[in-house]
Motif scaffolding. Structure first.
Motif, PDB file in Angstrom:
ATOM      1  N   UNK A  88      -4.215  -5.838  -3.646  1.00 37.11           N
ATOM      2  CA  UNK A  88      -2.853  -5.800  -4.158  1.00 37.11           C
ATOM      3  C   UNK A  88      -2.793  -5.440  -5.643  1.00 37.11           C
ATOM      4  N   UNK A  89      -3.876  -4.889  -6.178  1.00 34.55           N
ATOM      5  CA  UNK A  89      -3.945  -4.594  -7.607  1.00 34.55           C
ATOM      6  C   UNK A  89      -2.816  -3.666  -8.054  1.00 34.55           C
ATOM      7  N   UNK A 134       0.797  -1.234   0.000  1.00 34.17           N
ATOM      8  CA  UNK A 134       0.000   0.000   0.000  1.00 34.17           C
ATOM      9  C   UNK A 134       0.828   1.283   0.000  1.00 34.17           C
ATOM     10  N   UNK A 135       2.061   1.221   0.492  1.00 31.18           N
ATOM     11  CA  UNK A 135       2.892   2.425   0.486  1.00 31.18           C
ATOM     12  C   UNK A 135       3.067   2.933  -0.942  1.00 31.18           C
ATOM     13  N   UNK A 194       0.226   5.844  -5.860  1.00 32.17           N
ATOM     14  CA  UNK A 194      -0.085   5.739  -7.287  1.00 32.17           C
ATOM     15  C   UNK A 194      -1.562   5.999  -7.540  1.00 32.17           C
ATOM     16  N   UNK A 195      -2.418   5.562  -6.619  1.00 36.09           N
ATOM     17  CA  UNK A 195      -3.861   5.786  -6.783  1.00 36.09           C
ATOM     18  C   UNK A 195      -4.182   7.278  -6.696  1.00 36.09           C
ATOM     19  N   UNK A 247      -2.797   5.799   3.382  1.00 31.80           N
ATOM     20  CA  UNK A 247      -1.644   4.905   3.316  1.00 31.80           C
ATOM     21  C   UNK A 247      -1.472   4.153   4.630  1.00 31.80           C
ATOM     22  N   UNK A 248      -1.520   4.884   5.742  1.00 33.72           N
ATOM     23  CA  UNK A 248      -1.358   4.256   7.058  1.00 33.72           C
ATOM     24  C   UNK A 248      -2.499   3.281   7.329  1.00 33.72           C
ATOM     25  N   UNK A 249      -3.700   3.656   6.951  1.00 35.21           N
ATOM     26  CA  UNK A 249      -4.854   2.771   7.182  1.00 35.21           C
ATOM     27  C   UNK A 249      -4.693   1.455   6.437  1.00 35.21           C
ATOM     28  N   UNK A 250      -4.240   1.521   5.187  1.00 33.14           N
ATOM     29  CA  UNK A 250      -4.067   0.297   4.413  1.00 33.14           C
ATOM     30  C   UNK A 250      -2.896  -0.541   4.912  1.00 33.14           C
ATOM     31  N   UNK A 251      -1.802   0.113   5.295  1.00 37.71           N
ATOM     32  CA  UNK A 251      -0.670  -0.618   5.863  1.00 37.71           C
ATOM     33  C   UNK A 251      -1.102  -1.363   7.128  1.00 37.71           C
ATOM     34  N   UNK A 252      -1.848  -0.667   7.984  1.00 39.48           N
ATOM     35  CA  UNK A 252      -2.308  -1.274   9.233  1.00 39.48           C
ATOM     36  C   UNK A 252      -3.256  -2.439   8.968  1.00 39.48           C
TER      37      UNK A 252
END
Length: 516
Positions: free
Chosen positions: A276-277, A214-215, A220-221, A435-440
């Motif tokens: 993970x797209x 996700x980082x 990129x999104x 970013x942090x939310x997805x990493x977590x």
């Protein structure tokens, strides 16, 4: 032993010990990684036999190692007697049969499953049954490599990070058939070599390459949605998020082709899970040959004399003399003291969880919603920071209907605390927060699936990719309930499954809120 058992068994319970320094370690593959691993083993006191299918490559690799040791002496990091002893312990093997007395063999050859399977099949006929066999693969399945072995239980992944002599992290990967004794022995050996090992199960990407996606992906999104340009996204993640490098400059350094290949491998290994797209924008960059530093052009130019684009930074604006803070700002609460220290009068009122600006605008911490949805109110979002006191840049976003006066008040309020301000487009979750939310979320899911312990996940992300905090540690400070709510809002706006919070994230959020 199940995959979960392999990752979560208590360390040291098997009684297995590190490979003794008196025993020989063989390294197969004399490229960059093989050289680095051999150097680490040498300086730990082992006799090291370096083998490569190309004899001249083994000779060149050994010469490079000796040169590096000499440079360490010149820099005062190694004494001459230690260098001399290490040089005497370094041997070149010209045939696999010369590795027969090895206690540990580490492979670092080309990332092709058939090549590795054939190599280890041949090794099994040469080394003793108690010899530990290890692969440094970063993308292939440890289970699959060991699948055809006579004794798959002694096979393990030892994933070093490049450059191996410098980076402390080693992922110790247990395949489906790996014995606990073998995993513990590998773990203790890496530890004895001065590394920081972490245990994990054999899943796509292991710990670091799985959780780090996700980082890159969220940056990129945001770029694909025209939320901000690469230079600004990088600056916000560095100066507000505390990351050492932004994702665009980092992928330029890694190589766009390499980074995209890892992303695609993880995505395909997870049966094209939307979390993970890969990015179409990155695909186009690779197709154009803009691979980053190595090609002279990636997201940024690297030719001599070219200038890097600067991040968007708002012009100076006047700070409001007074603001009203409604309710608790959650992880942004430290801002209140910063405003007061800067001379802004702060009034506290109950309810809401936002900052009321003099002109009537509401300044809200990014929560996954967008400003344009509040067409009857002036909502200005600001991004999450690792440490608001230390942050030197803050991103804000507004809708087209937001008045210029309110935006200027918001900009001036952050500027008066000494921070630069980047105004980005109205994208859900902004940059750092999403970013942090997805990493977590991905980290929590990995822990719940038995990939690794929470402690090892956070350690791996701090040491393997230099994150300013482990994703689970950071999420605990932000609050899993807030993380879950933010992901829920993102999922509502992007109903593909990519942002749907994992069951583990939902559970942690409920536990924080007393189960409600």
């Amino acid at each position: 032993m199940t995959v979960t058992d392999a990752a979560s068994s208590p360390r040291g319970t098997s009684g297995a010990e590190a490979v003794a320094p008196s025993r020989t370690v063989a390294v197969i593959g004399a490229g960059t990684m093989g050289q680095g691993i051999a150097q680490v083993a040498l300086l730990a006191g082992h006799r090291v036999r370096l083998y490569d299918v190309a004899a001249d490559q083994a000779e060149a690799g050994a010469a490079t190692i000796l040169t590096r040791l000499e440079r360490l002496v010149e820099k005062g990091r190694l004494d001459e007697s230690t260098r001399g002893a290490a040089a005497l312990r370094l041997e070149r093997a010209t045939d696999l049969a010369e590795l027969a007395d090895s206690a540990l063999v580490v492979e670092a050859v080309v990332e092709r499953l058939s090549v590795k399977q054939e190599l280890f099949g041949a090794l099994e006929e040469i080394v003793a049954d108690d010899c530990l066999l290890a692969t440094n693969t970063s993308s292939l399945s440890v289970t699959a490599i060991a699948g055809a072995l006579r004794l798959p239980g002694r096979f393990v992944g030892l994933h070093f990070f490049n450059p191996a002599p410098l980076l402390p992290l080693v992922e110790v990967v247990s395949g489906f058939a790996t014995d606990e004794d073998a995993a513990t022995r590998a773990y203790e050996t890496a530890k004895a070599w001065g590394k920081t090992p972490v245990r994990c199960a054999d899943t796509p990407g292991f710990i670091v390459n799985r959780i780090a996606r996700p980082f890159y992906a969220e940056a990129l999104r945001v770029y694909e949605e025209r939320g901000a340009d690469p230079a600004t996204i990088d600056a916000v993640l560095r100066e507000s998020g505390g990351f050492r490098m932004g994702p665009f400059e980092l992928t330029d350094l890694i190589g766009q082709d390499v980074n995209e290949a890892v992303t695609r491998s993880v995505w395909e290994s997870f049966f094209q899970d939307p979390k993970f797209t890969p990015s179409l924008a990155q695909r186009r960059l690779v197709q154009s040959g803009r691979l980053g530093r190595k090609s002279g052009q990636g997201w940024f130019p690297y030719a001599e004399g070219t200038e890097r684009p600067e991040p968007h930074t708002a012009a100076p604006a006047k700070a409001p003399e007074a603001i009203t803070v409604r309710g608790d700002l959650g992880p942004a609460e430290p801002l209140v003291a910063l405003f007061e220290e800067a001379g802004v009068k702060v009034r506290r009122r109950g309810g809401g969880g936002y900052i009321r600006l003099p002109g009537g605008g509401r300044l809200c911490l990014a929560d996954g919603e967008t400003s344009f949805e509040f067409y009857e109110q002036e909502i200005i979002y600001f991004d999450l920071a690792l440490d608001y006191a230390a942050a030197t840049r803050i991103a804000v976003s507004t809708a087209a209907s937001t008045s210029p006066e309110s935006l200027q008040e918001a900009i001036g309020l952050f500027q008066v605390t000494g921070k630069r301000v980047s105004v980005i487009e109205d994208v859900p979750g902004m940059i750092v927060a999403r970013t942090v939310a997805m990493l977590a979320d991905i980290a929590a899911d990995a822990v719940d699936r038995g990939v690794a312990s929470a402690e090892d996940v956070d350690t791996a992300m701090r040491l393997g990719v230099n994150y300013p905090a482990g994703p689970l540690e950071w999420a605990s400070k932000v609050g899993f309930r807030r993380i879950c709510d933010l992901l829920g809002e993102l999922h509502e706006r992007y109903p593909t499954g990519r942002y749907a919070p994992s069951l583990g994230t939902v559970r942690r959020g409920c536990e924080e809120n007393g189960g409600s």
